[in-house]
Scaffold this active site. Structure first.
Site, PDB file in Angstrom:
ATOM      1  N   HIS A  31      39.652 -16.586   9.509  1.00 17.96           N
ATOM      2  CA  HIS A  31      40.812 -15.909  10.118  1.00 17.96           C
ATOM      3  C   HIS A  31      41.208 -14.650   9.353  1.00 17.96           C
ATOM      4  O   HIS A  31      41.988 -13.847   9.869  1.00 17.96           O
ATOM      5  CB  HIS A  31      42.011 -16.865  10.202  1.00 17.96           C
ATOM      6  CG  HIS A  31      41.784 -18.029  11.112  1.00 17.96           C
ATOM      7  ND1 HIS A  31      41.461 -17.867  12.442  1.00 17.96           N
ATOM      8  CD2 HIS A  31      41.800 -19.374  10.885  1.00 17.96           C
ATOM      9  CE1 HIS A  31      41.293 -19.071  12.994  1.00 17.96           C
ATOM     10  NE2 HIS A  31      41.493 -20.002  12.080  1.00 17.96           N
ATOM     11  N   HIS A  38      38.618 -23.164  15.899  1.00 17.68           N
ATOM     12  CA  HIS A  38      39.439 -21.977  16.150  1.00 17.68           C
ATOM     13  C   HIS A  38      38.590 -20.707  16.214  1.00 17.68           C
ATOM     14  O   HIS A  38      37.577 -20.600  15.516  1.00 17.68           O
ATOM     15  CB  HIS A  38      40.491 -21.825  15.039  1.00 17.68           C
ATOM     16  CG  HIS A  38      41.370 -23.026  14.872  1.00 17.68           C
ATOM     17  ND1 HIS A  38      41.137 -23.997  13.915  1.00 17.68           N
ATOM     18  CD2 HIS A  38      42.469 -23.417  15.559  1.00 17.68           C
ATOM     19  CE1 HIS A  38      42.066 -24.945  14.017  1.00 17.68           C
ATOM     20  NE2 HIS A  38      42.883 -24.623  15.001  1.00 17.68           N
ATOM     21  N   ASP A  53      36.543 -29.084  12.686  1.00 15.30           N
ATOM     22  CA  ASP A  53      37.772 -29.456  13.395  1.00 15.30           C
ATOM     23  C   ASP A  53      37.557 -29.621  14.895  1.00 15.30           C
ATOM     24  O   ASP A  53      38.516 -29.841  15.646  1.00 15.30           O
ATOM     25  CB  ASP A  53      38.923 -28.473  13.087  1.00 15.30           C
ATOM     26  CG  ASP A  53      38.493 -27.026  12.949  1.00 15.30           C
ATOM     27  OD1 ASP A  53      37.346 -26.709  13.300  1.00 15.30           O
ATOM     28  OD2 ASP A  53      39.324 -26.205  12.499  1.00 15.30           O
ATOM     29  N   TYR A  77      40.127 -31.116   9.521  1.00 20.15           N
ATOM     30  CA  TYR A  77      41.332 -31.687   8.926  1.00 20.15           C
ATOM     31  C   TYR A  77      41.448 -33.201   9.108  1.00 20.15           C
ATOM     32  O   TYR A  77      42.445 -33.787   8.681  1.00 20.15           O
ATOM     33  CB  TYR A  77      42.573 -30.941   9.468  1.00 20.15           C
ATOM     34  CG  TYR A  77      42.333 -29.457   9.318  1.00 20.15           C
ATOM     35  CD1 TYR A  77      42.368 -28.868   8.057  1.00 20.15           C
ATOM     36  CD2 TYR A  77      41.933 -28.669  10.404  1.00 20.15           C
ATOM     37  CE1 TYR A  77      42.053 -27.524   7.877  1.00 20.15           C
ATOM     38  CE2 TYR A  77      41.619 -27.327  10.239  1.00 20.15           C
ATOM     39  CZ  TYR A  77      41.684 -26.769   8.974  1.00 20.15           C
ATOM     40  OH  TYR A  77      41.359 -25.460   8.798  1.00 20.15           O
TER      41      TYR A  77
HETATM   42  C1  SP5 Z   1      40.345 -22.429   9.043  1.00 18.63           C
HETATM   43  C2  SP5 Z   1      41.155 -23.065  10.134  1.00 18.63           C
HETATM   44  O1  SP5 Z   1      40.692 -23.998  10.772  1.00 18.63           O
HETATM   45  N1  SP5 Z   1      42.399 -22.607  10.322  1.00 18.63           N
HETATM   46  C3  SP5 Z   1      43.238 -23.131  11.332  1.00 18.63           C
HETATM   47  C4  SP5 Z   1      44.647 -22.675  11.206  1.00 18.63           C
HETATM   48  C5  SP5 Z   1      45.521 -23.277  12.253  1.00 18.63           C
HETATM   49  N2  SP5 Z   1      46.887 -23.183  11.924  1.00 18.63           N
HETATM   50  C6  SP5 Z   1      47.860 -23.385  12.966  1.00 18.63           C
HETATM   51  C7  SP5 Z   1      47.656 -24.656  13.659  1.00 18.63           C
HETATM   52  C8  SP5 Z   1      48.709 -24.942  14.662  1.00 18.63           C
HETATM   53  C9  SP5 Z   1      48.273 -26.150  15.400  1.00 18.63           C
HETATM   54  N3  SP5 Z   1      49.281 -26.724  16.184  1.00 18.63           N
HETATM   55  C10 SP5 Z   1      48.734 -27.777  16.997  1.00 18.63           C
HETATM   56  C11 SP5 Z   1      49.566 -28.994  16.943  1.00 18.63           C
HETATM   57  C12 SP5 Z   1      48.829 -30.098  17.655  1.00 18.63           C
HETATM   58  N4  SP5 Z   1      49.678 -31.233  17.867  1.00 18.63           N
HETATM   59 ZN    ZN Z   2      39.647 -24.208  12.484  1.00 18.58          ZN
END
Ligand code: SP5
Ligand code: ZN
Length: 343
Positions: A160, A198, A285, A324
């Site tokens: 990112h 992502h 992920d 995660y």
């Molecule tokens: C490296 C990488 O995988 N970064 C990911 C960063 C994501 N951060 C924000 C995630 C927000 C997710 N919200 C979803 C909630 C689901 N219940």
């Molecule tokens: Zn990711």
């Protein structure tokens, strides 16, 4: 396969992540690496070795000097301002607040360089991010030296992070460091295949105007998922880079059949491009049990796609990104790597 890993990743141990309006324990945590190392040992994937220190050269090849200065000083400036919590932005240079250059005050500067507000900066972040870049550069050199593949066990992740933006748990773009290093060593064409759940917005931003690095990303449709503002199928590259970006946004609930179909399309693009080397931004992920993602891959699917990637027959560097579901992250990562090796 050789793995490069630095214990300095532990210096990145934030206590907070802004999630759903609450400060929660960060999803991107040091335990992730411990589980991956345990699975590497258990399966006998190969040796785990420390990185060679490269200084800031590899990061400077893709990031702006003022951005790296910011990362190097943000924690000191934040604590000097008297703040007791971890460093989080509260303001951004949003659409009606155009200006050029970071403000002097740390409160403004942190918003200038942040692409997202979930990622807290704590003491040790900069040292850990530099170590991750060293890991990427060192593992790249193993592949450049003739190995079929290597694994850069980077943490914090990188995809990112753009030329001058951090967020999404990322600070230095480790995969971009690797791809640029391959180019600088003489690989004429490099492909970066991003299989993290992502969209790899940072990697896309870094290479979107270039024809020498093909960027491909399979990910949750930004209509629903982070990073929300980039990753559409209509983003195909800019200027001389037109035709050298390929996005495969997929809907929530995507399972392996549809995911693997998109992967085959991406692999065909890599082959047609005539890449000399491949960098895989490896996020797991996409796993069905991931707490912040919405795909449905099973652990065995990771081994299957590792084998599909191997069929390209390219020198390949795997760079760790997200994932995660901590208890399963080791099995899922090592399944990709052993799937690749067994093909
Ligand atoms: C490296 C990488 O995988 N970064 C990911 C960063 C994501 N951060 C924000 C995630 C927000 C997710 N919200 C979803 C909630 C689901 N219940
Ligand atoms: Zn990711």
């Amino acid at each position: 396969m050789r793995t490069i890993h630095s214990e300095k990743h532990r210096l990145r141990a934030p206590q907070t992540e802004l999630s759903g309006g609450r400060l929660v324990r960060p999803f991107e945590c040091p335990e992730r690496v411990e589980h991956i190392l345990a699975s590497i040992a258990q399966t006998g994937l190969g040796p785990v070795e420390p990185p060679v220190a490269h200084g800031l050269g590899p990061a400077r090849a893709i990031h702006a000097p003022d951005y790296l200065d910011f990362l190097a000083t943000v924690w000191e400036r934040w604590t000097a301002a008297g703040y007791e919590g971890e460093a989080l932005p509260t303001v951004w240079p949003s659409r009606r607040m155009g200006r050029k250059g970071a403000p002097k005050a740390i409160d403004g500067a942190i918003g200038w360089y942040a692409l997202a507000g979930e990622t807290a900066i704590c003491g040790g972040t900069w040292e850990a991010a530099q170590a991750a870049a060293d890991v990427a550069a060192t593992a790249t050199d193993i592949v450049l030296g003739g190995a079929r593949a290597a694994f850069a066990l980077c943490r914090p992740p990188g995809h990112h992070a753009a030329q001058d933006m951090y967020g999404g748990y990322c600070f230095i773009n480790n995969a971009a460091v690797a791809a640029q290093r391959m180019r600088d060593a003489g690989a004429a064409r490099v492909a970066v295949l991003d299989v993290d759940f992502h969209h790899g917005n940072g990697t896309q931003a870094i290479f979107e105007d270039r024809a020498d690095v093909l960027f491909l990303s399979l990910h949750g449709d930004p209509a629903h998922e982070f990073p929300h503002f980039l990753g559409g199928a209509d983003e195909t590259g800019v200027g001389a880079g037109e035709g050298f970006t390929a996005n495969y946004p997929l809907p929530p609930g995507t399972g392996y059949a549809a995911w693997a179909e998109a992967l085959e399309a991406a692999l065909a693009r890599v082959a047609a491009f005539g890449a000399d080397a491949l960098v895989v931004s490896l996020g797991v992920d996409t796993f069905k049990g991931d707490p912040i993602s919405s795909f449905r891959l099973e652990s065995a699917d990771f081994a299957d796609y590792g084998a599909r990637i191997a069929r390209l027959g390219l020198p390949t560097l795997f760079v760790m990104e997200g994932g995660y579901a901590v208890a399963e992250i080791g099995v899922n990562v090592v399944n990709v790597l052993t799937g690749f090796e067994g093909a």
